[in-house]
Write an enzyme that holds these catalytic residues in place. Structure first.
Site, PDB file in Angstrom:
ATOM      1  N   LYS A 108       0.858  -1.183   0.000  1.00  0.00           N
ATOM      2  CA  LYS A 108       0.000   0.000   0.000  1.00  0.00           C
ATOM      3  C   LYS A 108       0.895   1.233   0.000  1.00  0.00           C
ATOM      4  CE  LYS A 108      -1.635   2.500   3.140  1.00  0.00           C
ATOM      5  NZ  LYS A 108      -1.155   3.737   2.433  1.00  0.00           N
ATOM      6  N   GLU A 132       9.642   1.375  10.996  1.00  0.00           N
ATOM      7  CA  GLU A 132      10.681   2.371  10.703  1.00  0.00           C
ATOM      8  C   GLU A 132      10.010   3.724  10.846  1.00  0.00           C
ATOM      9  OE1 GLU A 132      12.644   4.937   9.513  1.00  0.00           O
ATOM     10  OE2 GLU A 132      12.541   4.289   7.413  1.00  0.00           O
ATOM     11  N   CYS A 139      13.209  10.895   7.297  1.00  0.00           N
ATOM     12  CA  CYS A 139      13.352  10.567   8.725  1.00  0.00           C
ATOM     13  C   CYS A 139      14.813  10.677   9.142  1.00  0.00           C
ATOM     14  CB  CYS A 139      12.826   9.165   8.980  1.00  0.00           C
ATOM     15  SG  CYS A 139      13.563   7.951   7.880  1.00  0.00           S
ATOM     16  N   GLU A 189       9.898  16.767  14.358  1.00  0.00           N
ATOM     17  CA  GLU A 189      10.594  16.495  13.107  1.00  0.00           C
ATOM     18  C   GLU A 189      10.260  17.636  12.145  1.00  0.00           C
ATOM     19  OE1 GLU A 189       9.444  12.567  11.835  1.00  0.00           O
ATOM     20  OE2 GLU A 189      11.426  12.186  11.013  1.00  0.00           O
TER      21      GLU A 189
HETATM   22  O1  LIG Z   1      12.049   8.862   5.855  1.00  0.00           O
HETATM   23  C1  LIG Z   1      12.819   7.895   5.896  1.00  0.00           C
HETATM   24  C2  LIG Z   1      13.289   7.262   4.690  1.00  0.00           C
HETATM   25  C3  LIG Z   1      14.737   6.900   4.757  1.00  0.00           C
HETATM   26  C4  LIG Z   1      15.349   7.015   3.454  1.00  0.00           C
HETATM   27  C5  LIG Z   1      16.747   6.467   3.438  1.00  0.00           C
HETATM   28  O2  LIG Z   1      16.913   5.262   3.285  1.00  0.00           O
HETATM   29  O3  LIG Z   1      17.670   7.228   3.568  1.00  0.00           O
END
Ligand SMILES: O=CCCCC(=O)O
Length: 488
Positions: free
Chosen positions: A183, A259, A293, A389
């Site tokens: 999704k 994550e 992130c 964030e």
């Molecule tokens: O928002 C997080 C995605 C991480 C992207 C990456 O692998 O650097």
């Protein structure tokens, strides 16, 4: 949209992919996809319903048995072919990504390469799933271990890396022998649809991969998480949503990979190579317009180099061109939607009102969701910008004096995804790496992402690892057989 862009968008499937067929949604509704640079509606795609989600799960569950028993070499070759086709379609995938979420084309091309690497890496891992066979300490039984696929997996992917976050989940799932329902985020369904065309072309059996995009993720997700045929949920997104999903997944005790959000510290010590630190900070801050992130959310600079560093970062930020990601020479694209502009504006305004100084940028502009690369000096850890964030191109700078002081400040957040540090002193680098409470640390570089490295966080940034040797373990469980050794 240019005619050449229209052609690429028109060529992409707009329906759901369930059980080996493209299908309309069960109520025939569609939702709109917008270009964040212009706010133009560029496509309408099928809007999956809870019934569609259950149909996808049924297809994935039906295909699980035979897919789980496919020879590892066959799964490896299919993934390898998907890697090659992804590289061949780099331009088309990159353009779709830029059109639907805004990042500059050069970055989108980079993401396609990054995404493809997960397919290559896990094609290589598919044939290395190991077990063991050994005598128990009493000498009366042998212990046989083997790894088996956890089963149908629900993969929820974010809008900020529309392709790489999917291959980082699908690569190991397919390599391990799990079927999947993907999704994508409602803001970015097109890139994933184009990638599904690749998966179909390589010849994955019907039902092994299923695609449901929807404008109502909560409604579609709920019945899946309550259905016992589902065995695994992998989610990339905010900590807030991760927590809700975890609560829903607890009824069925699903295997989980989470994550989640971050609040990455980036530390520049006074023994750093300042040019390297500025480059690293600009990358860690502005990659993906700061919508990651992993983005450097708090930049700590030791007093002795604070002025030199902030001046150099300012000239770097002021040299950047902001614009539509498809235009030549653009370094920074738009944010993804109005809510993102509102949040970044609120954080900058709050810092300014509390006495911080805006030394570069500071404002938003149209016609899309653009925000200038911004530097805020004199931030205090109590400000909102230090605790939320930012998810935008805003560098918040803090000054520190002592090593232990900065380690404490870096760790004083509920999050623990990634940190970055810059120093030319190896002992200091290793000491600080050990003391930082994060799952990943970038040392003298502003990027940790690599298909061969185990990506993931600690604390409120979640758990589970994606990529690396660890990534495939998330889709396997260990079965152990105790074998009577009397006659062996
Ligand atoms: O928002 C997080 C995605 C991480 C992207 C990456 O692998 O650097």
């Amino acid at each position: 949209m240019l005619p050449s862009e229209r052609e690429v968008v028109d060529a992409v499937a707009k329906d759901l992919y369930i059980g080996g067929k493209w299908r309309k949604s069960s109520d025939s509704k569609r939702f709109r996809v917008e270009d964040p640079s212009t706010k133009e509606v560029i496509a309408e795609v099928a809007d999956a319903t809870p019934d569609d989600a259950l149909a996808a799960l049924e297809a994935a569950a039906d295909a699980q048995r035979s897919w789980g028993r496919t020879a590892p070499r066959v799964r490896a070759e299919l993934l390898r072919r998907a890697f090659e086709l992804t590289l061949q379609r780099q331009e088309e995938l990159a353009l779709l990504m830029t059109l639907e979420m805004g990042k500059p084309l050069a970055e989108s091309r980079g993401e396609v390469l990054y995404a493809a690497e997960f397919l290559r890496w896990f094609s290589e891992e598919a044939v290395r799933i190991k077990g063991d066979y050994y005598m128990g300490p009493e000498g009366s039984m042998k212990i046989l271990t083997q790894r088996q696929p956890v089963g149908p997996s629900y993969l929820i992917t974010p809008w900020n890396f529309p392709l790489a976050m999917a291959t980082r989940k699908l690569g190991p799932a397919l390599a391990a022998g799990c079927t999947a329902i993907v999704k994508p985020a409602e803001l970015t369904p097109l890139t994933m649809a184009a990638f599904f065309e690749i998966l179909i072309e390589v010849g994955l059996p019907d039902g092994v991969v299923n695609l449901i995009h929807t404008s109502d993720p909560a409604a579609v997700t709920k019945p899946l998480l309550s259905d016992r045929r589902l065995r695994k949920l992998s989610f990339t997104g905010s900590t807030e949503v991760g927590r809700l999903l975890m609560a829903q997944a607890s009824n069925n005790l699903l295997r989980l990979s989470m994550e989640l959000g971050g609040n990455a510290p980036l530390i520049v010590f006074d023994d750093a190579d300042i040019e390297k630190a500025v480059q690293g900070a600009a990358l860690a801050k502005l990659r993906n317009t700061g919508e990651a992130c992993t983005s450097a959310n708090r930049i700590f600079v030791q007093r002795g180099v604070a002025e030199e560093f902030s001046e150099a970062l300012k000239s770097r930020f002021e040299s950047l061109k902001v614009g539509r990601g498809t235009e030549e020479g653009v370094d920074v694209g738009p944010l993804v939607e109005q809510a993102a502009v509102d949040k970044v504006s609120r954080l900058v305004a709050d810092a300014r009102e509390r006495g911080a100084k805006i030394v570069a940028g500071g404002g938003s502009f149209g016609p899309g969701y653009f925000f200038e690369p911004t530097i805020v000096l004199g931030v205090d850890p109590s400000f909102a910008i230090a605790n939320e964030e930012i998810f935008g191109p805003v560098a918040a700078l803090y000054v520190f004096d002592e090593e232990q002081e900065v380690v404490d400040m870096a760790n004083s957040t509920p999050y623990g995804l990634v940190a970055y540090l810059f120093t030319e002193n190896l002992n200091r680098a290793l000491r600080v790496v050990e003391r930082l409470e994060t799952g990943m640390v970038g040392v003298n570089q502003g990027l940790v992402s690599n298909a061969a490295g185990p990506f993931g966080g600690v604390k409120q940034s979640g758990f589970g690892r994606e990529g690396g040797f660890e990534g495939i373990e998330e889709y396997l469980y260990v079965k152990y057989a105790a074998i009577n050794a009397a006659e062996l």
